[in-house]
Every structure is written in C-alpha cells, then in structure tokens.
Design an enzyme around this catalytic site. Structure first.
Site, PDB file in Angstrom:
ATOM      1  N   GLY A  14     -51.618 -41.991  93.599  1.00 19.67           N
ATOM      2  CA  GLY A  14     -52.331 -43.268  93.517  1.00 19.67           C
ATOM      3  C   GLY A  14     -52.119 -44.128  94.745  1.00 19.67           C
ATOM      4  N   SER A  16     -54.203 -44.810  97.347  1.00 23.03           N
ATOM      5  CA  SER A  16     -55.401 -45.227  98.113  1.00 23.03           C
ATOM      6  C   SER A  16     -55.307 -46.674  98.572  1.00 23.03           C
ATOM      7  CB  SER A  16     -56.660 -45.061  97.266  1.00 23.03           C
ATOM      8  OG  SER A  16     -56.815 -46.143  96.362  1.00 23.03           O
ATOM      9  N   ARG A  17     -54.427 -47.447  97.932  1.00 24.53           N
ATOM     10  CA  ARG A  17     -54.306 -48.889  98.245  1.00 24.53           C
ATOM     11  C   ARG A  17     -53.026 -49.392  97.587  1.00 24.53           C
ATOM     12  NH1 ARG A  17     -58.406 -48.590  94.048  1.00 24.53           N
ATOM     13  NH2 ARG A  17     -57.427 -49.328  92.126  1.00 24.53           N
ATOM     14  N   ASP A  89     -56.132 -35.834  90.949  1.00 22.70           N
ATOM     15  CA  ASP A  89     -56.210 -36.571  89.690  1.00 22.70           C
ATOM     16  C   ASP A  89     -54.958 -36.201  88.897  1.00 22.70           C
ATOM     17  OD1 ASP A  89     -56.660 -37.439  87.127  1.00 22.70           O
ATOM     18  OD2 ASP A  89     -58.677 -36.585  86.955  1.00 22.70           O
ATOM     19  N   VAL A  90     -54.088 -37.171  88.672  1.00 22.05           N
ATOM     20  CA  VAL A  90     -52.794 -36.857  88.035  1.00 22.05           C
ATOM     21  C   VAL A  90     -52.952 -36.366  86.592  1.00 22.05           C
ATOM     22  CG1 VAL A  90     -51.410 -38.405  89.481  1.00 22.05           C
ATOM     23  CG2 VAL A  90     -52.383 -39.275  87.338  1.00 22.05           C
ATOM     24  N   ASN A 116     -46.833 -43.199  91.101  1.00 20.79           N
ATOM     25  CA  ASN A 116     -47.327 -44.577  91.196  1.00 20.79           C
ATOM     26  C   ASN A 116     -48.699 -44.778  90.548  1.00 20.79           C
ATOM     27  OD1 ASN A 116     -47.652 -47.329  92.734  1.00 20.79           O
ATOM     28  ND2 ASN A 116     -49.452 -46.108  93.278  1.00 20.79           N
ATOM     29  N   SER A 169     -43.145 -51.326  84.495  1.00 24.71           N
ATOM     30  CA  SER A 169     -43.669 -52.702  84.632  1.00 24.71           C
ATOM     31  C   SER A 169     -42.902 -53.588  83.666  1.00 24.71           C
ATOM     32  CB  SER A 169     -45.153 -52.730  84.254  1.00 24.71           C
ATOM     33  OG  SER A 169     -45.584 -54.065  84.048  1.00 24.71           O
ATOM     34  N   TYR A 182     -51.356 -50.646  78.034  1.00 26.13           N
ATOM     35  CA  TYR A 182     -50.613 -50.650  79.299  1.00 26.13           C
ATOM     36  C   TYR A 182     -49.108 -50.734  79.047  1.00 26.13           C
ATOM     37  CZ  TYR A 182     -49.283 -52.096  84.050  1.00 26.13           C
ATOM     38  OH  TYR A 182     -48.703 -52.172  85.289  1.00 26.13           O
ATOM     39  N   LYS A 186     -45.944 -48.093  79.910  1.00 26.40           N
ATOM     40  CA  LYS A 186     -44.862 -48.443  80.827  1.00 26.40           C
ATOM     41  C   LYS A 186     -43.499 -48.384  80.125  1.00 26.40           C
ATOM     42  CE  LYS A 186     -47.468 -48.858  84.404  1.00 26.40           C
ATOM     43  NZ  LYS A 186     -47.349 -47.901  85.527  1.00 26.40           N
TER      44      LYS A 186
END
Ligand SMILES: NC(=O)c1ccc[n+]([C@@H]2O[C@H](COP(=O)([O-])OP(=O)(O)OC[C@H]3O[C@@H](n4cnc5c(N)ncnc54)[C@H](O)[C@@H]3O)[C@@H](O)[C@H]2O)c1
Length: 277
Positions: A14, A16-17, A89-90, A116, A169, A182, A186
């Site tokens: 993950g 890319s940014r 793709d994980v 990540n 998180s 979410y 986490k």
C-alpha cells in the site's frame, strides 16, 4: 557508507502514497533496498476500474493523480538504493506469492515486511454499515496482513532474520464511533502481531505494530473538516502527526538495534490516547 539497514531488502504494501510511501523512502534513506507495492500503479491501464472497485478514497486519488507507486521507486534509486514497483493486491494470495518469488529472484532476500495497505473510507454507524465494505475492510486490513506475513515467513525463516511491522490504529485500541469495521480490523492486527511475535522468536523474526493516531496523509486531508478538527483537538500536541513520525518508528523497529523488541503495539499518536481535557 554503513547505514542501519545497509544490505537489507524491504517490501512495503500500500505504498502508492501516504504512510506507505513515507515508510518506503525512510527505509531507503536508512540503507535498505525497497520494493514498492500497491494495488494502484499510475500507468496501469485498469487503474480507473480498480479504483472504482476499491472505494471512494481510491477514486479521488486516481482522479487527482495522487498515485506515486512507480515514481517512488525512482526517488529511491536516486538515493543510490535498488528498488522495484509491483502491482500487488494484498487480498490476492496468488499475486502476493508471485511478487515475493520475483523479489527473491531479483533481490536475493526479503528481510523487512511493512504491512501498511489499508482502507480508511468506511464510516457509518452500525445500522448503516455497508456489508460489502465490512467484508472489504476485513479482507484488505486483516487478511491482507495475514497473507503477506504467511508468504514472507518461509523466506525470513530460511534467513533466520526477519522484521514484520503491521499498521494498527488507535481505532483498534480505543474503538471508533462509526468505525465498526475499521476498528475491528485494527484490533485484530494487534492479535496477529502478538501471536506471530511468539512464533517468530525462534527464527529471529520480530513482529511489531505501530498504533498511529491521526497522521497528515493525503487520505486524512480529504476527511470531513469538522471531524478533522475534533480529532486534532483530542491530541496533546493539538496537531496531527507527520508521515515521517510513523516512518522513523518503523525504520527503528526494522533495524538490528530493535532486535529484542517483539509483540509490541507502539503508539505514535501525539497523546490522542491520553486523558486530555
Ligand atoms: N493516516 C492516518 O491518520 C492513519 C491513522 C491510523 C492508521 N493508519 C493506517 O496506516 C495505513 C496507511 O494509511 P494512509 O493514511 O497512508 O492511507 P492511504 O489510503 O493513503 O493508503 C492506503 C494504501 O493502501 C492501498 N491499498 C488499498 N487496498 C489495497 C489492496 N487490496 N492491496 C494493496 N494495496 C491496497 C491504497 O491504494 C493506498 O495506497 C493504513 O493501514 C491505515 O489504516 C493511518
């Protein structure tokens, strides 16, 4: 020059940014060769269809051209390190296996895995939770980290050296209003981290998690402004963290110096988890 991660090969998912990209650059600065992976690659002909399938944040990032998977490898090479970008793709075990095989062939080893990749755009109270996004969040955030760890494990075991760092998180430790899917993923990441830490010790593989608070990434910048302000007000510093705050902690956990640290969930959260009033 002898840097802390000289001679090591790291793979970031993950990337890319956002935090993944910052981690990749920091690990390279610390001396590692770095493989930059993401489901989104800027010159992929299927980019738009993939981001539509992924969800709202991916769509915005694609439309606003904030995908830097390949360009991050160029930056890493300009630091004098070796690098490659892979679409990975994980959630797709076969794709993960084939990327790791390719990395082993090209780079000779796999020492550091940063799990990540994540989805952050599903916010709704229980009665409005979207079942498809519930499943997506479990698949990407939790099964994705499981898939990559499972595939990396034999390589690390053979080397008798490995570092896995997972992204949890504060939503996983504190819960999150409107974040059932979410925060569940986490919290699960912390269980995975501790179990793998116990199993990895005899192979000299450490497994730790970072517990970020709110960090100023592209994804954070497009959240609802009111929500952003409320979250910032909860931190002790009254400001969000920078991606480099996370990347610095990751580079340390990936190093030789952190060799006796395992099974830890390290908050990098600016005191958002403290009793502030
Ligand atoms: N930014 C924060 O404040 C914050 C706080 C706590 C935890 N985190 C965690 O840190 C990580 C990164 O967060 P970010 O803010 O950089 O978010 P982000 O949305 O910018 O980055 C997530 C990356 O994961 C990729 N991705 C999504 N699905 C994928 C899949 N199936 N396979 C491979 N890649 C996939 C995306 O394309 C993107 O590049 C996430 O795990 C997130 O949950 C972030």
């Amino acid at each position: 020059m002898n840097l802390p991660l000289s001679g090591k090969v790291a793979l970031v998912t993950g990337a890319s940014r956002g935090l993944g990209r910052a981690d990749a650059l920091k690990l390279a600065e610390a001396g590692a060769d770095v493989i930059v992976t993401d489901i989104l690659i800027e010159d992929d002909e299927n980019l738009e269809t993939t981001s539509e399938r992924l969800g709202p944040v991916a769509q915005i990032m694609t439309q606003t051209k904030q995908i830097f998977t390949k360009s991050t490898t160029d930056q890493i090479r300009s630091l004098g390190r070796n690098s490659a970008a892979f679409r990975m793709d994980v959630t797709n075990r076969t794709e993960v296996e084939s990327v790791f095989r390719e990395v082993k062939e090209q780079f000779g080893r796999i020492d550091i895995l940063i799990n990540n990749a994540g989805t952050l755009d599903h916010t709704a109270r229980l009665e409005d939770q979207n079942d498809e996004y519930w499943e997506r969040d479990l698949r990407v955030n939790l099964t994705g980290a499981y898939n990559c760890s499972k595939v990396a494990w034999p390589y690390m075991k053979e080397q008798q050296w490995g570092r896995i760092v997972n992204m949890a998180s504060v939503a996983g430790t504190l819960g999150g209003y409107g974040q059932a899917s979410y925060s569940t993923t986490k919290a699960g990441i912390l269980g995975l981290t501790k179990s793998l830490a116990l199993e990895g010790a005899k192979y000299n593989i450490t497994v730790n998690a970072i517990i970020p608070g709110i960090i100023k990434t592209e994804a954070f910048e497009i959240t609802n402004p009111g929500m952003r302000e409320r979250m910032i007000a909860r931190t002790a510093f009254k400001r969000p963290g920078e991606p480099s705050d996370i990347a610095n902690a990751i580079a340390f956990l990936a190093s030789e110096q952190a060799g006796y640290i395992t099974g830890v969930g390290l908050p990098v959260a600016g005191g958002i988890d403290l009793f502030t009033f």
